[in-house]
Design a protein around this motif. Structure first.
Motif, PDB file in Angstrom:
ATOM      1  N   GLU A  19       2.409   2.613 -10.502  1.00 29.95           N
ATOM      2  CA  GLU A  19       1.509   3.740 -10.281  1.00 29.95           C
ATOM      3  C   GLU A  19       1.691   4.383  -8.904  1.00 29.95           C
ATOM      4  OE1 GLU A  19       0.458   0.653 -11.200  1.00 29.95           O
ATOM      5  OE2 GLU A  19       0.306   1.098 -13.346  1.00 29.95           O
ATOM      6  N   GLN A  20       2.343   3.678  -7.992  1.00 31.24           N
ATOM      7  CA  GLN A  20       2.559   4.214  -6.643  1.00 31.24           C
ATOM      8  C   GLN A  20       3.976   4.762  -6.458  1.00 31.24           C
ATOM      9  OE1 GLN A  20      -0.305   0.665  -5.067  1.00 31.24           O
ATOM     10  NE2 GLN A  20       1.266   1.276  -3.629  1.00 31.24           N
ATOM     11  N   VAL A  21       4.642   4.995  -7.581  1.00 32.08           N
ATOM     12  CA  VAL A  21       6.012   5.501  -7.556  1.00 32.08           C
ATOM     13  C   VAL A  21       6.050   6.908  -8.138  1.00 32.08           C
ATOM     14  CG1 VAL A  21       8.375   5.172  -8.356  1.00 32.08           C
ATOM     15  CG2 VAL A  21       6.957   3.187  -7.799  1.00 32.08           C
ATOM     16  N   SER A  51       0.806  -1.219   0.000  1.00 31.16           N
ATOM     17  CA  SER A  51       0.000   0.000   0.000  1.00 31.16           C
ATOM     18  C   SER A  51       0.838   1.268   0.000  1.00 31.16           C
ATOM     19  CB  SER A  51      -0.930   0.016   1.228  1.00 31.16           C
ATOM     20  OG  SER A  51      -0.169   0.132   2.421  1.00 31.16           O
ATOM     21  N   ALA A  52       2.145   1.143   0.045  1.00 29.56           N
ATOM     22  CA  ALA A  52       3.030   2.296   0.229  1.00 29.56           C
ATOM     23  C   ALA A  52       3.122   3.161  -1.031  1.00 29.56           C
ATOM     24  CB  ALA A  52       4.421   1.832   0.646  1.00 29.56           C
ATOM     25  N   VAL A  53       3.443   4.428  -0.801  1.00 30.88           N
ATOM     26  CA  VAL A  53       3.773   5.367  -1.868  1.00 30.88           C
ATOM     27  C   VAL A  53       5.256   5.694  -1.751  1.00 30.88           C
ATOM     28  CG1 VAL A  53       3.431   7.710  -2.753  1.00 30.88           C
ATOM     29  CG2 VAL A  53       1.470   6.358  -1.973  1.00 30.88           C
ATOM     30  N   LEU A  54       5.978   5.555  -2.869  1.00 26.20           N
ATOM     31  CA  LEU A  54       7.421   5.776  -2.908  1.00 26.20           C
ATOM     32  C   LEU A  54       7.736   7.066  -3.656  1.00 26.20           C
ATOM     33  CD1 LEU A  54      10.470   4.889  -2.793  1.00 26.20           C
ATOM     34  CD2 LEU A  54      10.028   3.596  -4.899  1.00 26.20           C
ATOM     35  N   LEU A  55       8.634   7.872  -3.071  1.00 21.93           N
ATOM     36  CA  LEU A  55       9.194   9.021  -3.779  1.00 21.93           C
ATOM     37  C   LEU A  55      10.693   8.828  -3.883  1.00 21.93           C
ATOM     38  CD1 LEU A  55       9.134  11.915  -4.970  1.00 21.93           C
ATOM     39  CD2 LEU A  55       9.434  12.772  -2.628  1.00 21.93           C
ATOM     40  N   LEU A  83       7.635   6.218   1.780  1.00 19.29           N
ATOM     41  CA  LEU A  83       9.073   5.992   1.723  1.00 19.29           C
ATOM     42  C   LEU A  83       9.707   7.003   0.782  1.00 19.29           C
ATOM     43  CD1 LEU A  83      11.610   4.351   2.454  1.00 19.29           C
ATOM     44  CD2 LEU A  83      11.124   2.889   0.477  1.00 19.29           C
ATOM     45  N   VAL A  84      10.573   7.841   1.345  1.00 23.81           N
ATOM     46  CA  VAL A  84      11.405   8.738   0.530  1.00 23.81           C
ATOM     47  C   VAL A  84      12.776   8.087   0.394  1.00 23.81           C
ATOM     48  CG1 VAL A  84      12.517  10.984   0.353  1.00 23.81           C
ATOM     49  CG2 VAL A  84      10.204  10.826   1.288  1.00 23.81           C
ATOM     50  N   HIS A  85      13.227   7.973  -0.840  1.00 21.73           N
ATOM     51  CA  HIS A  85      14.530   7.370  -1.127  1.00 21.73           C
ATOM     52  C   HIS A  85      15.381   8.419  -1.822  1.00 21.73           C
ATOM     53  CE1 HIS A  85      17.187   5.316  -4.091  1.00 21.73           C
ATOM     54  NE2 HIS A  85      17.458   4.512  -3.075  1.00 21.73           N
ATOM     55  N   ALA A  86      16.569   8.697  -1.268  1.00 22.65           N
ATOM     56  CA  ALA A  86      17.485   9.673  -1.860  1.00 22.65           C
ATOM     57  C   ALA A  86      18.891   9.088  -1.844  1.00 22.65           C
ATOM     58  CB  ALA A  86      17.439  10.992  -1.106  1.00 22.65           C
ATOM     59  N   ASN A  87      19.266   8.488  -2.948  1.00 25.69           N
ATOM     60  CA  ASN A  87      20.552   7.795  -3.054  1.00 25.69           C
ATOM     61  C   ASN A  87      21.536   8.643  -3.845  1.00 25.69           C
ATOM     62  OD1 ASN A  87      22.581   5.809  -3.165  1.00 25.69           O
ATOM     63  ND2 ASN A  87      21.739   4.993  -5.080  1.00 25.69           N
ATOM     64  N   PRO A 121       7.197  19.246  -5.851  1.00 27.41           N
ATOM     65  CA  PRO A 121       5.783  19.180  -6.253  1.00 27.41           C
ATOM     66  C   PRO A 121       5.096  17.926  -5.710  1.00 27.41           C
ATOM     67  CG  PRO A 121       7.181  18.501  -8.063  1.00 27.41           C
ATOM     68  CD  PRO A 121       8.108  18.913  -6.957  1.00 27.41           C
ATOM     69  N   VAL A 122       5.117  17.801  -4.393  1.00 29.70           N
ATOM     70  CA  VAL A 122       4.580  16.626  -3.705  1.00 29.70           C
ATOM     71  C   VAL A 122       3.768  17.120  -2.510  1.00 29.70           C
ATOM     72  CG1 VAL A 122       5.137  14.459  -2.534  1.00 29.70           C
ATOM     73  CG2 VAL A 122       6.619  15.291  -4.382  1.00 29.70           C
TER      74      VAL A 122
END
Length: 232
Positions: free
Chosen positions: A51-53, A25-29, A91-95, A83-84
């Protein structure tokens, strides 16, 4: 050097995936999603559909490649407003992004703003205090992690991995590089809780020995990462 870099990179990417818990169910940014190939690895680990990315990517051509994977990608500079919507991301991912950012307070504030109340963020970067950077400084050279500061060519260290190669443009330049204590303290200063922190890659030692040493002494590992969450 190239072999050590590749080994460290594989180790920290594996650790990122280990830090992701499946949640359909998660939304990933993905902040700085590039062409979306690594984003897709994180998506699969999270067990969510495309669609959830969501993604932010400054280079239009790379953003278009990520969109082709079915992701909602904004061609956007992270130095501006993201723009979020507030509290909309699990989950925010910043690699390998924060080292390219001039306004680190703005970066962390925006990350905090978009995180859901029970959300998590994974931030990974190079380590200014890694032994290969420390050794370079001790010998009077530019740290390896801060040689890509010019549009002309790598600067100040002829032993750097990409020495002699043409630069990739301003968006790929390193503005600053943090230590593990600095990375942790930055997010703490913004009122986020540190759930875990770690290091991977430990020059000049490859393979299992390098991974073990990075676990024991993450402050001097090549790559560092943290998992943060909003304070309850």
């Amino acid at each position: 050097m190239e072999r050590l870099w590749a080994d460290a990179e594989a180790a920290y990417r594996a650790k990122i995936l280990d830090s992701v818990q499946p949640d359909p169910s998660a939304v990933l940014l993905d902040v700085g999603c590039d062409d979306g190939s690594w984003t897709d690895e994180v998506r699969r680990r999270l067990d969510i559909p495309p669609e959830q990315v969501h993604g932010l990517e400054i280079v239009p051509e790379r953003a278009e490649l990520a969109r082709a994977r079915g992701f909602d990608v904004h061609t956007s500079d992270v130095e501006g407003a993201w723009p979020v919507a507030d509290g909309s991301v699990d989950l925010v991912h910043a690699n390998q992004v924060i080292e390219h950012v001039k306004r680190v307070d703005h970066f962390v504030a925006e990350l905090k703003r978009v995180l859901a109340a029970e959300g998590r963020a994974i931030v990974c970067t190079e380590n200014l205090a890694s032994w290969h950077n420390v050794a370079a400084l001790a010998l009077g050279y530019q740290p390896f992690s801060l040689t890509n500061i010019s549009n002309l060519r790598p600067i100040g260290n002829g032993f750097a991995l990409h020495a002699g190669e043409p630069p990739g443009g301003e968006s790929l330049q390193h503005v600053q590089v943090l230590t593990l204590s600095g990375l942790r303290d930055l997010f703490l200063a913004h009122g986020l809780a540190i759930e875990s922190s770690w290091g991977r890659g430990y020059h000049p030692f490859p393979g299992r020995l390098g991974r073990r040493l990075a676990e024991v002494d993450p402050r001097h590992a090549h790559f560092i990462g943290i998992v943060v969450r909003p304070c309850s």
